[in-house]
Design a protein around this motif. Structure first.
Motif, PDB file in Angstrom:
ATOM      1  N   PRO A 356       0.821  -1.217   0.000  1.00 56.09           N
ATOM      2  CA  PRO A 356       0.000   0.000   0.000  1.00 56.09           C
ATOM      3  C   PRO A 356       0.855   1.267   0.000  1.00 56.09           C
ATOM      4  O   PRO A 356       1.721   1.446   0.852  1.00 56.09           O
ATOM      5  N   GLY A 357       0.620   2.120  -0.988  1.00 59.61           N
ATOM      6  CA  GLY A 357       1.288   3.409  -1.051  1.00 59.61           C
ATOM      7  C   GLY A 357       2.595   3.432  -1.797  1.00 59.61           C
ATOM      8  O   GLY A 357       3.173   4.517  -2.001  1.00 59.61           O
ATOM      9  N   VAL A 358       3.120   2.283  -2.251  1.00 58.36           N
ATOM     10  CA  VAL A 358       4.449   2.281  -2.864  1.00 58.36           C
ATOM     11  C   VAL A 358       4.461   3.041  -4.185  1.00 58.36           C
ATOM     12  O   VAL A 358       5.369   3.835  -4.457  1.00 58.36           O
ATOM     13  N   HIS A 682      11.972   1.263   7.258  1.00 59.32           N
ATOM     14  CA  HIS A 682      10.533   1.473   7.389  1.00 59.32           C
ATOM     15  C   HIS A 682       9.821   0.133   7.328  1.00 59.32           C
ATOM     16  O   HIS A 682      10.315  -0.822   6.715  1.00 59.32           O
ATOM     17  N   ARG A 683       8.655   0.091   7.948  1.00 65.65           N
ATOM     18  CA  ARG A 683       7.808  -1.098   7.885  1.00 65.65           C
ATOM     19  C   ARG A 683       6.647  -0.906   6.919  1.00 65.65           C
ATOM     20  O   ARG A 683       6.121  -1.881   6.378  1.00 65.65           O
ATOM     21  N   THR A 684       6.219   0.328   6.729  1.00 68.16           N
ATOM     22  CA  THR A 684       5.169   0.644   5.761  1.00 68.16           C
ATOM     23  C   THR A 684       5.675   1.766   4.869  1.00 68.16           C
ATOM     24  O   THR A 684       6.667   2.429   5.176  1.00 68.16           O
ATOM     25  N   TYR A 685       4.935   1.999   3.775  1.00 68.32           N
ATOM     26  CA  TYR A 685       5.386   3.042   2.860  1.00 68.32           C
ATOM     27  C   TYR A 685       4.911   4.424   3.276  1.00 68.32           C
ATOM     28  O   TYR A 685       5.329   5.410   2.677  1.00 68.32           O
ATOM     29  N   VAL A 686       4.091   4.508   4.300  1.00 67.38           N
ATOM     30  CA  VAL A 686       3.885   5.798   4.952  1.00 67.38           C
ATOM     31  C   VAL A 686       5.150   6.152   5.736  1.00 67.38           C
ATOM     32  O   VAL A 686       5.608   7.303   5.718  1.00 67.38           O
ATOM     33  N   GLY A 687       5.728   5.163   6.399  1.00 69.94           N
ATOM     34  CA  GLY A 687       7.006   5.383   7.064  1.00 69.94           C
ATOM     35  C   GLY A 687       8.103   5.738   6.087  1.00 69.94           C
ATOM     36  O   GLY A 687       8.961   6.589   6.372  1.00 69.94           O
ATOM     37  N   ALA A 688       8.108   5.101   4.909  1.00 72.97           N
ATOM     38  CA  ALA A 688       9.098   5.451   3.884  1.00 72.97           C
ATOM     39  C   ALA A 688       8.896   6.878   3.403  1.00 72.97           C
ATOM     40  O   ALA A 688       9.867   7.609   3.157  1.00 72.97           O
ATOM     41  N   ALA A 689       7.631   7.296   3.262  1.00 78.36           N
ATOM     42  CA  ALA A 689       7.354   8.673   2.840  1.00 78.36           C
ATOM     43  C   ALA A 689       7.813   9.673   3.903  1.00 78.36           C
ATOM     44  O   ALA A 689       8.308  10.757   3.571  1.00 78.36           O
ATOM     45  N   VAL A 690       7.655   9.329   5.168  1.00 75.30           N
ATOM     46  CA  VAL A 690       8.151  10.197   6.241  1.00 75.30           C
ATOM     47  C   VAL A 690       9.670  10.340   6.144  1.00 75.30           C
ATOM     48  O   VAL A 690      10.226  11.440   6.274  1.00 75.30           O
ATOM     49  N   ASN A 691      10.363   9.220   5.917  1.00 74.69           N
ATOM     50  CA  ASN A 691      11.814   9.282   5.758  1.00 74.69           C
ATOM     51  C   ASN A 691      12.208  10.122   4.548  1.00 74.69           C
ATOM     52  O   ASN A 691      13.169  10.896   4.598  1.00 74.69           O
ATOM     53  N   ALA A 692      11.472   9.966   3.437  1.00 75.88           N
ATOM     54  CA  ALA A 692      11.757  10.764   2.245  1.00 75.88           C
ATOM     55  C   ALA A 692      11.487  12.248   2.509  1.00 75.88           C
ATOM     56  O   ALA A 692      12.220  13.122   2.027  1.00 75.88           O
ATOM     57  N   SER A 704       1.301  13.902   2.373  1.00 75.43           N
ATOM     58  CA  SER A 704      -0.124  13.706   2.634  1.00 75.43           C
ATOM     59  C   SER A 704      -0.754  12.813   1.575  1.00 75.43           C
ATOM     60  O   SER A 704      -1.543  11.912   1.901  1.00 75.43           O
ATOM     61  N   ARG A 705      -0.403  13.028   0.300  1.00 77.22           N
ATOM     62  CA  ARG A 705      -0.988  12.211  -0.770  1.00 77.22           C
ATOM     63  C   ARG A 705      -0.567  10.746  -0.648  1.00 77.22           C
ATOM     64  O   ARG A 705      -1.374   9.831  -0.848  1.00 77.22           O
ATOM     65  N   VAL A 706       0.706  10.515  -0.315  1.00 80.39           N
ATOM     66  CA  VAL A 706       1.168   9.135  -0.158  1.00 80.39           C
ATOM     67  C   VAL A 706       0.449   8.460   1.003  1.00 80.39           C
ATOM     68  O   VAL A 706       0.008   7.304   0.908  1.00 80.39           O
ATOM     69  N   GLY A 707       0.305   9.174   2.120  1.00 82.58           N
ATOM     70  CA  GLY A 707      -0.371   8.587   3.267  1.00 82.58           C
ATOM     71  C   GLY A 707      -1.814   8.231   2.976  1.00 82.58           C
ATOM     72  O   GLY A 707      -2.286   7.144   3.337  1.00 82.58           O
ATOM     73  N   LYS A 708      -2.540   9.124   2.324  1.00 82.99           N
ATOM     74  CA  LYS A 708      -3.943   8.846   1.996  1.00 82.99           C
ATOM     75  C   LYS A 708      -4.052   7.669   1.030  1.00 82.99           C
ATOM     76  O   LYS A 708      -4.938   6.816   1.164  1.00 82.99           O
ATOM     77  N   ALA A 709      -3.141   7.613   0.031  1.00 86.00           N
ATOM     78  CA  ALA A 709      -3.179   6.500  -0.918  1.00 86.00           C
ATOM     79  C   ALA A 709      -2.876   5.182  -0.217  1.00 86.00           C
ATOM     80  O   ALA A 709      -3.506   4.143  -0.503  1.00 86.00           O
ATOM     81  N   ALA A 710      -1.913   5.188   0.704  1.00 81.70           N
ATOM     82  CA  ALA A 710      -1.545   3.958   1.406  1.00 81.70           C
ATOM     83  C   ALA A 710      -2.702   3.456   2.272  1.00 81.70           C
ATOM     84  O   ALA A 710      -2.980   2.250   2.315  1.00 81.70           O
ATOM     85  N   VAL A 756      -6.317   4.225   9.352  1.00 82.95           N
ATOM     86  CA  VAL A 756      -7.036   3.038   8.888  1.00 82.95           C
ATOM     87  C   VAL A 756      -8.044   2.642   9.953  1.00 82.95           C
ATOM     88  O   VAL A 756      -7.707   2.607  11.144  1.00 82.95           O
ATOM     89  N   PRO A 757      -9.285   2.377   9.581  1.00 80.48           N
ATOM     90  CA  PRO A 757     -10.271   1.946  10.589  1.00 80.48           C
ATOM     91  C   PRO A 757      -9.775   0.735  11.352  1.00 80.48           C
ATOM     92  O   PRO A 757      -9.276  -0.231  10.758  1.00 80.48           O
ATOM     93  N   THR A 758      -9.892   0.777  12.662  1.00 76.98           N
ATOM     94  CA  THR A 758      -9.388  -0.329  13.478  1.00 76.98           C
ATOM     95  C   THR A 758     -10.106  -1.635  13.191  1.00 76.98           C
ATOM     96  O   THR A 758      -9.556  -2.720  13.381  1.00 76.98           O
ATOM     97  N   ALA A 759     -11.334  -1.545  12.690  1.00 74.12           N
ATOM     98  CA  ALA A 759     -12.080  -2.770  12.376  1.00 74.12           C
ATOM     99  C   ALA A 759     -11.442  -3.547  11.238  1.00 74.12           C
ATOM    100  O   ALA A 759     -11.678  -4.750  11.097  1.00 74.12           O
ATOM    101  N   ALA A 760     -10.606  -2.875  10.413  1.00 69.77           N
ATOM    102  CA  ALA A 760      -9.939  -3.569   9.307  1.00 69.77           C
ATOM    103  C   ALA A 760      -8.960  -4.606   9.813  1.00 69.77           C
ATOM    104  O   ALA A 760      -8.594  -5.528   9.081  1.00 69.77           O
ATOM    105  N   GLY A 761      -8.523  -4.482  11.053  1.00 68.04           N
ATOM    106  CA  GLY A 761      -7.617  -5.468  11.609  1.00 68.04           C
ATOM    107  C   GLY A 761      -8.330  -6.637  12.253  1.00 68.04           C
ATOM    108  O   GLY A 761      -7.680  -7.582  12.719  1.00 68.04           O
ATOM    109  N   GLY A 762      -9.650  -6.597  12.259  1.00 68.68           N
ATOM    110  CA  GLY A 762     -10.408  -7.685  12.870  1.00 68.68           C
ATOM    111  C   GLY A 762     -10.704  -8.810  11.900  1.00 68.68           C
ATOM    112  O   GLY A 762     -10.221  -8.850  10.765  1.00 68.68           O
TER     113      GLY A 762
END
Length: 795
Positions: A356-358, A682-692, A704-710, A756-762
């Motif tokens: 997600p987000g790559v 990074h573990r996610t590509y939101v984390g990679a975007a933060v590093n970038a 912001s765009r990368v985070g929303k897409a991810a 991400v909605p927490t219910a997605a992890g259920g």
């Protein structure tokens, strides 16, 4: 003549095989099926493992494929011990049908080889609409006559007689008709040069003339000398198309005058035009690219000459151009391997699913921003510092081949900006230098309304502080350990994936693929396989040897000998591997090869900055450390370093990842050294975007765009795998939300990313209970049609 050759060879083959048990059947007077398969396999390996050998020359290659298909038909249909003959009771050895089938198989092999060769001749560079990059080529009567004459000559060469002649393996030497066609093409090109270069440029860029096929039929020394003489007056598009057409010739790697012509065209190009031409050569959509041309195809002296020219034109312009090249691994970096050996070891996501987000992050990294956020107000506004937001469009012009980008000009601080009022229409306007983002958005809304367009944001980059160019040039390169073996047989599947993603609008440009080395990758895969599956492999090979001996009851039978060689070879490799290697460090040489390829590519684009994306599962961290040290050496020499950062996807804990750092260092000391080498995890590509973002590679809007897409990509993936519980979705959602919180801490309020909605992890039941959890209020901001990359069919 053929019968004479066969009659001379048969006694020699009989004498050679008569003393070897199991190779010759004295009753039928023919070789055995086992020996036929073995001999065919040896010829196959000799052909595919030596791509620069004489076997790959155009004339010899046709004979090889005729023999290969004929030999396959012979051992399958005419040998008495063939399984096909024994099972279906096929008896044609004494009739004329057998030799006829062998001959037909040989002709089919030639035809199939010719078809594959024609497919490799097709290039998207020849088809792209590139006229807006250069001055329009005027169509004159004389130019039209020359083009029509060449088209007619090519049709003559492609008629049915030439087709039938091409099926015959001895129809290799040029005929009188071929010489007449070549002379006709030469005269047509000479006539187009009489009235100046415009007619020649029109002919070479005519949509009716296929340049690779033209050079195949009439690429004589005289024609190439004529084209070389006109190189100073050619535009960059014509030169790029000619170099691409030359590189696609079958005998290019063996024929010096073909290579010399390509080198002269390259040396005649300088400055920004050279950068654009290199980008075009890398945009062909197949394994023909600039790296292959310089480091694999050209003779050593010609390669050095090109590298000197590229070096003279490159590093001094790095800081002013602000262009970034993104080099990325594929498995466990672009999409998940699912933990399947030898691709990778990330089992968190389903196999073959894009992270997600790559792709959103790669799109944001198309250029280097120079954006200074207004942190005083904290209201989401920003001062209008020069930022070149080019290439966000992955609809509209993409389907037409007219891509959008920004010119590589200096970023002068002026009040003039260019606003996009439609997908392919820009207008310039002047703003107050102190204007804020709201003023810019209002002006853009008014201009779109005046143009009769929509004011809705479709995801395009709408602002450019330098004159916008007409194309998005290729800045994405995939650096993989998958080896290059023969022509495009290995790379073709990856390029098919890239083309599907490009057509779906998921990729902002056509990527380049740089494969690994066959010997290194195969060695690492074999050693890794022995480490991972040593018990099962050892037991299977021992059982195979025992069964072969029990069936044939002869130690010298070829099947028994082959099984013994496999088992003993496995034992030797296993003893060597288990003493010196484990499942991690077997990939050490692969990482070194990746670093070598990265530095080679860096030499081709000295005027560009570089960023590397990899994973911690195999050799990418080792590669990142090596190129990081090279960047530190550039700093020590007073040169602006080209490496902007190394971003490692932590699919395996960095404490046990393959690294070149000393084992005696503590983990804190290793972390400090990685920071010094500009390596980020990074573990996610939101984390990679933060590093970038921390490295200054993307703007706050880009983060912001990368985070929303991810977030939306992850939620779509979870819904697609609604009933699947084998993956720990709870941890995946938690990791994503942690990085979203980190990104939001760096963003103003107007650019915050929704979690991400927490219910997605259920589980399945919790996901369906949308009225009782956070899923109920979530809405997607993008249409899935433009980002649906999960049903494309990833490898």
């Amino acid at each position: 003549a053929s019968q004479t050759v066969v009659q001379a060879l048969v006694p020699a083959v009989e004498a050679l095989t008569a003393e070897v048990p199991g190779c010759f059947d004295k009753e039928s007077g023919r070789v055995t099926f086992a020996f036929g398969v073995f001999a065919g396999g040896v010829l196959f390996l000799i052909y595919f493992c030596s791509e620069r050998s004489v076997l790959h020359r155009h004339a010899v290659e046709r004979l090889y494929w005729a023999f290969a298909y004929g030999w396959l038909a012979y051992i399958t249909l005419l040998l008495p011990d063939s399984p096909f003959v024994q099972y279906w009771h096929w008896h044609c050895s004494g009739s004329a049908s057998g030799p006829v089938l062998v001959v037909l198989s040989a002709l089919y092999g030639i035809r199939r080889h010719a078809r594959r060769r024609s497919e490799r001749m097709e290039s998207s560079i020849q088809k792209l609409d590139l006229q807006k990059l250069v001055k329009h080529h005027t169509e004159t009567v004389s130019a039209r006559i020359s083009a029509a004459s060449i088209v007619e000559a090519m049709h003559i060469q492609q008629n049915y007689k030439a087709y039938l002649r091409g099926l015959l393996p001895w129809g290799i030497s040029p005929s009188k008709r071929t010489y007449r066609v070549q002379e006709r093409v030469l005269q047509a090109l000479k006539r187009s040069c009489m009235r100046g270069p415009e007619d020649l440029l029109y002919v070479l860029n005519s949509g009716e003339i296929d340049l690779p096929q033209l050079l195949t039929m009439a690429g004589t020394r005289d024609v190439l000398e004529l084209l070389t003489e006109q190189a100073p007056v050619m535009d960059l598009v014509t030169k790029a198309r000619l170099i691409d057409a030359l590189q696609r010739q079958t005998d290019f790697v063996y024929t010096r005058y073909l290579q010399a012509t390509a080198v002269k065209l390259l040396l005649s190009t300088r400055g920004t035009e050279l950068t654009l031409m290199k980008d075009l050569l890398d945009e062909g959509g197949d394994f023909y690219n600039l790296h292959k041309l310089i480091f694999r195809d050209l003779k050593e002296d010609l390669s050095r000459k090109c590298l000197r020219h590229l070096s003279d034109q490159g590093p001094g312009k790095r800081a002013s151009m602000g262009k970034l090249k993104v080099l990325s691994d594929i498995d466990d970096t672009l999409y998940s391997s699912g933990g399947h050996f030898p691709a990778g070891m990330d089992k968190r996501f389903p196999k073959g699913r894009m992270y997600p987000g790559v792709l959103a992050l790669f799109r944001e990294l198309h250029c280097l921003p120079d954006l200074e956020a207004d942190e005083s107000g904290g209201d989401g506004t920003c001062s209008l510092s020069p930022i070149d937001r080019r290439g966000w469009s992955y609809e509209g012009m993409l389907a037409k081949g007219r891509l959008f980008g920004g010119r590589q000009n200096s970023f002068d601080r002026t009040s003039q900006v260019w606003l996009r009022v439609a997908a392919d229409e820009w207008t310039s306007t002047v703003l107050d230098p102190d204007a804020d983002l709201a003023t810019l958005q209002a002006r853009l809304h008014d201009l779109r309304q005046e143009a009769g367009g929509s004011s809705v944001d479709h995801g395009y980059g709408d602002v450019s502080f330098s004159p916008p160019a007409l194309r998005v040039m290729s800045n994405l390169v995939f650096l993989t350990a998958r080896p290059h073996a023969y022509k495009d047989y290995v790379e073709s599947s990856s390029y098919q994936l890239f083309r599907r993603l490009r057509a779906a609008g998921a990729l902002h440009c056509m990527p380049t693929l740089l494969p690994g080395r066959l010997s290194t990758s195969v060695t690492a895969a074999v050693r890794g396989m022995v480490v991972e599956f040593r018990v099962r492999l050892g037991a299977s090979l021992a059982i195979l040897f025992a069964l072969s001996l029990a069936v044939h009851k002869d130690l010298y039978h070829p099947s028994v000998v082959g099984a013994w060689l496999l088992f003993s070879g496995f034992v030797c490799v296993a003893v060597n591997t288990l003493q010196q290697w484990d499942s991690t460090n077997v990939w050490g040489k692969v990482g070194q090869d990746k670093a070598r390829t990265f530095l080679e590519y860096q030499n081709l684009y000295g005027e560009c900055f570089m960023a590397f994306f990899g994973d911690s599962g195999q050799g990418d961290l080792l590669c990142g450390e090596r190129i990081g040290r090279q960047a530190q050496q550039e700093i020590a020499n007073g040169v602006v370093p080209s490496l902007k950062g190394v971003f490692i996807h932590e699919v395996k804990s960095r404490t046990v990842a393959l690294t070149s750092l000393s084992p005696s260092l503590s983990q804190a000391e290793k972390e400090q050294e990685w920071r010094r080498l500009n390596i980020h995890f990074h573990r996610t590509y939101v984390g990679a975007a933060v590093n970038a973002y921390d490295c200054g590679l993307i703007s706050p809007e880009g983060l912001s765009r990368v985070g929303k897409a991810a977030v939306e990509d992850l939620l779509r993936m979870r819904i697609d795998h609604l009933r699947e519980d084998q993956h720990n979705w709870s941890d995946i959602v938690k990791e994503m939300n942690n990085d979203v919180d980190l990104a939001n801490s760096k963003l103003p309020s107007g650019l915050r990313i929704r979690r991400v909605p927490t219910a997605a992890g259920g589980g399945h039941a919790e996901m369906l209970a949308t009225r009782k959890n956070s899923m109920d209020s979530f809405s997607f901001s993008r249409d899935r049609r433009s980002v649906d990359i999960y049903s494309i069919g990833l490898p």
